[in-house]
Design a protein around this motif. Structure first.
Motif, PDB file in Angstrom:
ATOM      1  N   ARG A  80       0.838  -1.197   0.000  1.00  0.00           N
ATOM      2  CA  ARG A  80       0.000   0.000   0.000  1.00  0.00           C
ATOM      3  C   ARG A  80       0.874   1.247   0.000  1.00  0.00           C
ATOM      4  NH1 ARG A  80      -4.731  -1.014   4.457  1.00  0.00           N
ATOM      5  NH2 ARG A  80      -5.694  -2.796   3.421  1.00  0.00           N
ATOM      6  N   GLU A  81       0.359   2.252  -0.670  1.00  0.00           N
ATOM      7  CA  GLU A  81       1.072   3.527  -0.676  1.00  0.00           C
ATOM      8  C   GLU A  81       0.685   4.324   0.567  1.00  0.00           C
ATOM      9  OE1 GLU A  81       0.538   5.702  -4.285  1.00  0.00           O
ATOM     10  OE2 GLU A  81       0.834   3.923  -5.523  1.00  0.00           O
ATOM     11  N   ALA A  82       1.656   5.024   1.101  1.00  0.00           N
ATOM     12  CA  ALA A  82       1.385   5.850   2.275  1.00  0.00           C
ATOM     13  C   ALA A  82       0.589   7.083   1.848  1.00  0.00           C
ATOM     14  CB  ALA A  82       2.686   6.262   2.939  1.00  0.00           C
ATOM     15  N   LYS A  83      -0.409   7.425   2.639  1.00  0.00           N
ATOM     16  CA  LYS A  83      -1.207   8.626   2.392  1.00  0.00           C
ATOM     17  C   LYS A  83      -0.836   9.653   3.451  1.00  0.00           C
ATOM     18  CE  LYS A  83      -5.204   6.312   0.397  1.00  0.00           C
ATOM     19  NZ  LYS A  83      -6.662   6.110   0.525  1.00  0.00           N
ATOM     20  N   ARG A  84      -0.841  10.898   3.017  1.00  0.00           N
ATOM     21  CA  ARG A  84      -0.433  11.982   3.917  1.00  0.00           C
ATOM     22  C   ARG A  84      -1.608  12.938   4.067  1.00  0.00           C
ATOM     23  NH1 ARG A  84       4.870  14.525   4.909  1.00  0.00           N
ATOM     24  NH2 ARG A  84       4.493  16.724   5.300  1.00  0.00           N
ATOM     25  N   VAL A  93       0.292  16.737  10.688  1.00  0.00           N
ATOM     26  CA  VAL A  93       0.383  15.835   9.543  1.00  0.00           C
ATOM     27  C   VAL A  93       0.354  14.391  10.044  1.00  0.00           C
ATOM     28  CG1 VAL A  93       1.845  15.063   7.635  1.00  0.00           C
ATOM     29  CG2 VAL A  93       1.697  17.495   8.190  1.00  0.00           C
ATOM     30  N   VAL A  94      -0.447  13.568   9.369  1.00  0.00           N
ATOM     31  CA  VAL A  94      -0.511  12.134   9.657  1.00  0.00           C
ATOM     32  C   VAL A  94      -0.181  11.394   8.367  1.00  0.00           C
ATOM     33  CG1 VAL A  94      -2.043  10.218  10.233  1.00  0.00           C
ATOM     34  CG2 VAL A  94      -2.213  12.362  11.482  1.00  0.00           C
ATOM     35  N   VAL A  95       0.785  10.467   8.444  1.00  0.00           N
ATOM     36  CA  VAL A  95       1.141   9.623   7.305  1.00  0.00           C
ATOM     37  C   VAL A  95       0.775   8.196   7.673  1.00  0.00           C
ATOM     38  CG1 VAL A  95       3.006   8.823   5.824  1.00  0.00           C
ATOM     39  CG2 VAL A  95       3.035  11.167   6.696  1.00  0.00           C
ATOM     40  N   THR A 103      -4.980   8.890  15.228  1.00  0.00           N
ATOM     41  CA  THR A 103      -5.271  10.316  15.030  1.00  0.00           C
ATOM     42  C   THR A 103      -6.250  10.503  13.875  1.00  0.00           C
ATOM     43  OG1 THR A 103      -3.041  10.805  15.785  1.00  0.00           O
ATOM     44  CG2 THR A 103      -4.210  12.573  14.652  1.00  0.00           C
ATOM     45  N   LEU A 104      -6.062   9.750  12.811  1.00  0.00           N
ATOM     46  CA  LEU A 104      -6.943   9.848  11.653  1.00  0.00           C
ATOM     47  C   LEU A 104      -8.373   9.460  12.038  1.00  0.00           C
ATOM     48  CD1 LEU A 104      -6.798  10.507   8.633  1.00  0.00           C
ATOM     49  CD2 LEU A 104      -6.457   8.085   8.198  1.00  0.00           C
ATOM     50  N   ALA A 106      -9.687   9.729  15.010  1.00  0.00           N
ATOM     51  CA  ALA A 106     -10.225  10.806  15.858  1.00  0.00           C
ATOM     52  C   ALA A 106     -10.689  11.977  14.989  1.00  0.00           C
ATOM     53  CB  ALA A 106      -9.169  11.267  16.859  1.00  0.00           C
ATOM     54  N   TRP A 107      -9.909  12.315  13.983  1.00  0.00           N
ATOM     55  CA  TRP A 107     -10.302  13.405  13.077  1.00  0.00           C
ATOM     56  C   TRP A 107     -11.604  13.056  12.363  1.00  0.00           C
ATOM     57  CZ3 TRP A 107      -5.068  14.513  10.152  1.00  0.00           C
ATOM     58  CH2 TRP A 107      -4.191  15.170  11.022  1.00  0.00           C
ATOM     59  N   LYS A 108     -11.723  11.810  11.916  1.00  0.00           N
ATOM     60  CA  LYS A 108     -12.939  11.410  11.197  1.00  0.00           C
ATOM     61  C   LYS A 108     -14.159  11.456  12.107  1.00  0.00           C
ATOM     62  CE  LYS A 108     -10.807   8.695   7.533  1.00  0.00           C
ATOM     63  NZ  LYS A 108     -10.691   7.397   6.869  1.00  0.00           N
ATOM     64  N   GLU A 109     -13.984  11.121  13.374  1.00  0.00           N
ATOM     65  CA  GLU A 109     -15.097  11.219  14.318  1.00  0.00           C
ATOM     66  C   GLU A 109     -15.466  12.678  14.565  1.00  0.00           C
ATOM     67  OE1 GLU A 109     -14.494   9.100  17.967  1.00  0.00           O
ATOM     68  OE2 GLU A 109     -13.984   7.236  16.912  1.00  0.00           O
ATOM     69  N   GLN A 110     -14.455  13.551  14.638  1.00  0.00           N
ATOM     70  CA  GLN A 110     -14.700  14.955  14.961  1.00  0.00           C
ATOM     71  C   GLN A 110     -15.233  15.727  13.753  1.00  0.00           C
ATOM     72  OE1 GLN A 110     -11.266  16.963  16.513  1.00  0.00           O
ATOM     73  NE2 GLN A 110     -12.328  18.903  16.764  1.00  0.00           N
ATOM     74  N   PHE A 111     -14.624  15.541  12.581  1.00  0.00           N
ATOM     75  CA  PHE A 111     -14.961  16.367  11.418  1.00  0.00           C
ATOM     76  C   PHE A 111     -15.779  15.632  10.354  1.00  0.00           C
ATOM     77  CE2 PHE A 111     -10.907  17.991  13.099  1.00  0.00           C
ATOM     78  CZ  PHE A 111     -11.276  19.291  13.395  1.00  0.00           C
ATOM     79  N   GLY A 112     -15.813  14.310  10.410  1.00  0.00           N
ATOM     80  CA  GLY A 112     -16.500  13.529   9.389  1.00  0.00           C
ATOM     81  C   GLY A 112     -15.499  12.975   8.380  1.00  0.00           C
ATOM     82  N   ALA A 113     -15.795  11.792   7.865  1.00  0.00           N
ATOM     83  CA  ALA A 113     -14.859  11.096   6.984  1.00  0.00           C
ATOM     84  C   ALA A 113     -14.631  11.850   5.679  1.00  0.00           C
ATOM     85  CB  ALA A 113     -15.356   9.678   6.689  1.00  0.00           C
TER      86      ALA A 113
END
Length: 133
Positions: A80-84, A93-95, A103-104, A106-113
């Motif tokens: 798989r390719e890393a996503k940033r 920044v999350v890679v 962290t990703l 948590a962000w999706k829960e807070q802001f939406g996917a």
């Protein structure tokens, strides 16, 4: 099925098979093949060869292809390719190579996917640019 019926059915099957066997024994083509097989086995034993050796002599390409196929490395899945992802509010920044990063999530829960996916670097930004004025 009762035992007597099973016995009679088996007896009939044996009689039919015995008739087929007798017919094959009288077949001239079968006799020739059996004679050839016997002579071939004697010849192989005399020269210390196996059926595999004979097949290799008669059809080497088949065995070369089989050997090449066994030497090829097993193809595995493409890595798989890393996503940033860059959070536009905190500039954090999350890679990650998968979507199971803490962290990703948590962000999706807070802001939406959908919103978090728009933060993927290299993807088009859907947020309007702030005007200077």
């Amino acid at each position: 099925m009762s035992k007597i019926l099973e016995f009679r059915a088996t007896e009939e099957a044996i009689i039919e098979l015995q008739a087929k066997l007798d017919a094959l024994k009288g077949n001239q083509g079968l006799q020739e093949e059996l004679e050839f097989e016997q002579k071939l086995r004697q010849l192989m034993q005399e020269h210390g060869k196996t059926l595999r050796d004979i097949n290799l002599i008669l059809d080497p390409q088949t065995y070369q292809q089989a050997a090449q196929a066994s030497q090829r490395p097993q193809q595995s899945r493409r890595p798989r390719e890393a996503k940033r992802y860059r959070n536009p509010y905190t500039h954090e920044v999350v890679v990650t190579k998968g979507g199971n990063q803490r962290t990703l999530k948590a962000w999706k829960e807070q802001f939406g996917a959908e919103v978090v996916e728009s933060w993927l670097e290299g993807a088009q930004q859907e947020e309007p640019l702030a005007s200077a004025g």
